[in-house]
Design a protein around this motif. Structure first.
Motif, PDB file in Angstrom:
ATOM      1  N   PHE A 253      44.430  22.850  14.971  1.00 29.25           N
ATOM      2  CA  PHE A 253      45.050  22.079  13.897  1.00 29.25           C
ATOM      3  C   PHE A 253      44.755  20.602  14.127  1.00 29.25           C
ATOM      4  CE2 PHE A 253      47.411  25.946  13.516  1.00 29.25           C
ATOM      5  CZ  PHE A 253      47.810  26.006  12.192  1.00 29.25           C
ATOM      6  N   SER A 254      44.295  19.932  13.091  1.00 30.49           N
ATOM      7  CA  SER A 254      44.126  18.488  13.131  1.00 30.49           C
ATOM      8  C   SER A 254      45.452  17.864  12.708  1.00 30.49           C
ATOM      9  CB  SER A 254      43.008  18.067  12.177  1.00 30.49           C
ATOM     10  OG  SER A 254      42.963  16.673  12.049  1.00 30.49           O
TER      11      SER A 254
ATOM     12  N   SER B 244      46.677  13.295  10.065  1.00 35.22           N
ATOM     13  CA  SER B 244      45.393  13.097   9.402  1.00 35.22           C
ATOM     14  C   SER B 244      45.171  11.676   8.891  1.00 35.22           C
ATOM     15  CB  SER B 244      45.260  14.075   8.239  1.00 35.22           C
ATOM     16  OG  SER B 244      46.326  13.897   7.329  1.00 35.22           O
TER      17      SER B 244
ATOM     18  N   SER C 252      46.707  21.910  18.824  1.00 34.90           N
ATOM     19  CA  SER C 252      46.683  20.799  17.877  1.00 34.90           C
ATOM     20  C   SER C 252      46.061  19.596  18.578  1.00 34.90           C
ATOM     21  CB  SER C 252      48.088  20.481  17.375  1.00 34.90           C
ATOM     22  OG  SER C 252      48.929  20.129  18.444  1.00 34.90           O
TER      23      SER C 252
ATOM     24  N   GLN D 293      35.045  15.494  19.544  1.00 33.75           N
ATOM     25  CA  GLN D 293      35.375  16.213  18.316  1.00 33.75           C
ATOM     26  C   GLN D 293      34.367  17.326  18.035  1.00 33.75           C
ATOM     27  OE1 GLN D 293      36.298  13.865  14.789  1.00 33.75           O
ATOM     28  NE2 GLN D 293      36.866  12.135  16.096  1.00 33.75           N
TER      29      GLN D 293
ATOM     30  N   LEU E 223      39.324  25.876  12.107  1.00 37.29           N
ATOM     31  CA  LEU E 223      39.759  24.482  12.124  1.00 37.29           C
ATOM     32  C   LEU E 223      40.637  24.265  10.901  1.00 37.29           C
ATOM     33  CD1 LEU E 223      39.639  21.563  13.225  1.00 37.29           C
ATOM     34  CD2 LEU E 223      37.572  21.243  11.837  1.00 37.29           C
TER      35      LEU E 223
ATOM     36  N   THR F  36      42.656  21.644   8.736  1.00 35.39           N
ATOM     37  CA  THR F  36      42.781  20.219   8.473  1.00 35.39           C
ATOM     38  C   THR F  36      42.915  20.014   6.972  1.00 35.39           C
ATOM     39  OG1 THR F  36      41.771  18.045   8.839  1.00 35.39           O
ATOM     40  CG2 THR F  36      40.275  19.869   8.377  1.00 35.39           C
TER      41      THR F  36
ATOM     42  N   ALA G 235      38.201  14.278   8.680  1.00 34.67           N
ATOM     43  CA  ALA G 235      38.154  15.315   9.718  1.00 34.67           C
ATOM     44  C   ALA G 235      37.362  16.528   9.282  1.00 34.67           C
ATOM     45  CB  ALA G 235      39.569  15.726  10.114  1.00 34.67           C
ATOM     46  N   THR G 236      37.232  16.719   7.978  1.00 31.10           N
ATOM     47  CA  THR G 236      36.475  17.885   7.520  1.00 31.10           C
ATOM     48  C   THR G 236      34.992  17.757   7.828  1.00 31.10           C
ATOM     49  OG1 THR G 236      36.322  16.955   5.291  1.00 31.10           O
ATOM     50  CG2 THR G 236      38.102  18.517   5.703  1.00 31.10           C
TER      51      THR G 236
END
Length: 100
Positions: A27-28, A31, A61, A72, A82, A84, A89-90
């Motif tokens: 989990f990001s 954000s 996370s 990353q 993933l 997000t 972040a994508t």
């Protein structure tokens, strides 16, 4: 996939994607620095942890904005899923392994 390989090569990284012995969900978190754009995924993470608490699913996370680009990418290459929100972040998702 070729662009992904090209990026890894130019960054001096080795593709470490493998068949997973244990699924890994990342989990990001946090954000955005803006409260209006910051989505809290903690309830989703807790729901997943309660559903898979007895099964071999690794759930983590990470605060991606505090990680180097290399870290990353290596994290993305090591995970199965993933989670997000849409945004910067994508871009890391392109480094997920085949089948993720």
């Amino acid at each position: 996939w070729r662009f992904r390989s090209y990026c890894l090569y130019n960054m001096g990284l080795v593709d470490q994607s493998t068949i997973w012995e244990q699924p890994k969900v990342v989990f990001s978190v946090s954000s955005s620095n803006s409260q209006l754009d910051n989505f809290d995924l903690s309830q989703h993470q807790r729901a997943l942890q309660s559903r898979f608490h007895e099964q071999k699913v690794q759930i983590e996370s990470h605060l991606l904005q505090d990680m180097s680009l290399t870290d990353q990418i290596e994290l993305a290459m090591s995970c199965t899923i993933l989670v997000t929100v849409c945004g910067g972040a994508t871009a890391t998702a392109m480094f997920l392994p085949h089948g993720a």
